[in-house]
Motif scaffolding. Sequence first.
Motif, short mmCIF file in Angstrom:
data_model
loop_
_atom_site.label_atom_id
_atom_site.label_comp_id
_atom_site.label_asym_id
_atom_site.label_seq_id
_atom_site.Cartn_x
_atom_site.Cartn_y
_atom_site.Cartn_z
N SER A 132 6.43 9.17 3.61
CA SER A 132 5.59 9.56 2.48
C SER A 132 5.36 11.07 2.40
O SER A 132 4.73 11.55 1.45
N TYR A 133 5.83 11.81 3.42
CA TYR A 133 5.65 13.28 3.48
C TYR A 133 4.17 13.68 3.52
O TYR A 133 3.80 14.75 3.07
N PHE B 121 0.78 -1.23 0.00
CA PHE B 121 0.00 0.00 0.00
C PHE B 121 0.82 1.29 0.00
O PHE B 121 0.38 2.30 -0.55
N TYR B 122 2.00 1.28 0.61
CA TYR B 122 2.65 2.56 0.87
C TYR B 122 3.98 2.78 0.14
O TYR B 122 4.24 3.88 -0.35
N PRO C 149 7.85 9.33 -2.52
CA PRO C 149 8.66 9.98 -3.56
C PRO C 149 9.84 9.12 -4.01
O PRO C 149 10.16 9.08 -5.20
N THR C 150 10.51 8.48 -3.06
CA THR C 150 11.65 7.62 -3.40
C THR C 150 11.40 6.22 -2.85
O THR C 150 11.74 5.93 -1.70
N PRO C 151 10.78 5.35 -3.63
CA PRO C 151 10.43 4.02 -3.13
C PRO C 151 11.65 3.22 -2.68
O PRO C 151 12.74 3.36 -3.24
N ILE D 290 3.11 6.35 11.95
CA ILE D 290 3.84 7.62 11.96
C ILE D 290 5.08 7.54 11.07
O ILE D 290 5.37 8.47 10.30
N THR D 291 5.80 6.42 11.16
CA THR D 291 7.01 6.24 10.35
C THR D 291 6.69 6.25 8.86
O THR D 291 7.35 6.93 8.07
#
Length: 460
Positions: A102-103, A34-35, A40-42, A96-97
């Motif tokens: 993910s900004y 999912f995330y 931005p930078t996988p 939270i992490t």
Amino acid sequence: MDKITVREKTALYTLKGFITIVFTASLYYIWVKFYNPTIPTPFYRQGNYLLTAVFLVAYLGFTKIYGAFNIGSAPLVDIIYSQVVSVGFLTGVAYITFSLLSYKMLNIFPFAAIFLLFSVFAALWSFVTDAVYFKIHAPKKTLVVFNNYDSYLSLKGIRSMDRRFNVVETVNSENISLNDIYEKVDRVKAVFLCGVPSDYRNEIVKYCIATNRVAYVKPKISDCILRGGKTIQLMNVPVYRCKRNSSSILYQGIKRAFDVIISVVGIIITSPVTAATAIAIKKEDGGPVFYRQKRLTYNGKEFYVFKFRSMRVNAEKDGVARLASDNDDRITKVGGIIRKMRIDELPQLLNILKGDMSFVGPRPERPEIAAQYEKEMPEFALRLQVKAGLTGYAQIYGKYNTPPYDKVLMDLMYIANQSVIEDLRLIIMTLKIVFTPSSTEGIQDGQITAQNHENPNDEN
């Protein structure tokens, strides 16, 4: 003595490893599925593995602190609760992490789903593992040796653990010789010692070790003081150097900086709860929201503690200082709720910020109550070798109505073990007991303090 086979040990370790792998794999799945593709930078394979390893270590850390794997030594309900709390905090940390990576604030649904599903899974796992443990471990034949009736009563919790300990005999040490005790020890696998004179007790412990029995000893105040002593060599003689607590300047500086930072953050974060509580108290009876009460801190210094008012106005108009009882009619409806949830303690963040208290330390006692305890037990004053605290051993492992002798034992254990790491562990532990109703149980109706009629542990 019965021995646990390698196969039986393997079965228990496999069950513990299984739940650890399932939870860690679940976090890995929702991250990759999912995330990770949306940031931005996988991360690539190694990055995903590293992140998973971090959460694996975090999970093991939370379960260690909360005792979520204490199968056999903790009640089943507590194991389930500890697992759920561990998963809840770690799921929150993961959310939270992932959001930081993910900004943006991410969709919380996958985390909520994994928490609910895993809580059910953890409950089922706890039932199965508990059953396996007690299938493998038969209750130990146990001998209880005590010194007086009050010390006997202090072991009531042990006698209720009948799945682990089969108490086959109870003996008063005042009425039996050591040789007769040894004969009884030979017929059991475990021995509990409480309130027994030190010289008598030590001989029994040495005999238990020599004959491969397990001895469970309730410590005395002097034992806790010795535990905090420093082992040194004087010429060719090993000795314990025992003195009044004197923490290092570095530790004191770190602890004070931590207190200031966390109290400020805590005041900000809890401000909505503080506002709602203030409105509820004011609306109920129109009385003041807060109250101040004189308490004791480091070296017996007096200060005024701040708390939300949970009792009616003029609750002690008779001038007698007393603890709250189980059915105390002085407690208001709102007060009963905020006491159970520990919300009434939140204003003490101001005391921590001022420096009157620390986050971790002995519970600040009222001068009048402390004076009553010290009449029967002068050692009660030894608690104040350090600054009073919002949380600590006695607050976490004890209850509001825990006898003062046991509070002294727990507070001296903290003083003997205090460190930055230990303080952090106790703060994390506190998050668990906030929702444990039994920790706020009052004294019995008619009592003024939590003192027993007799001191169950004479220092001899």
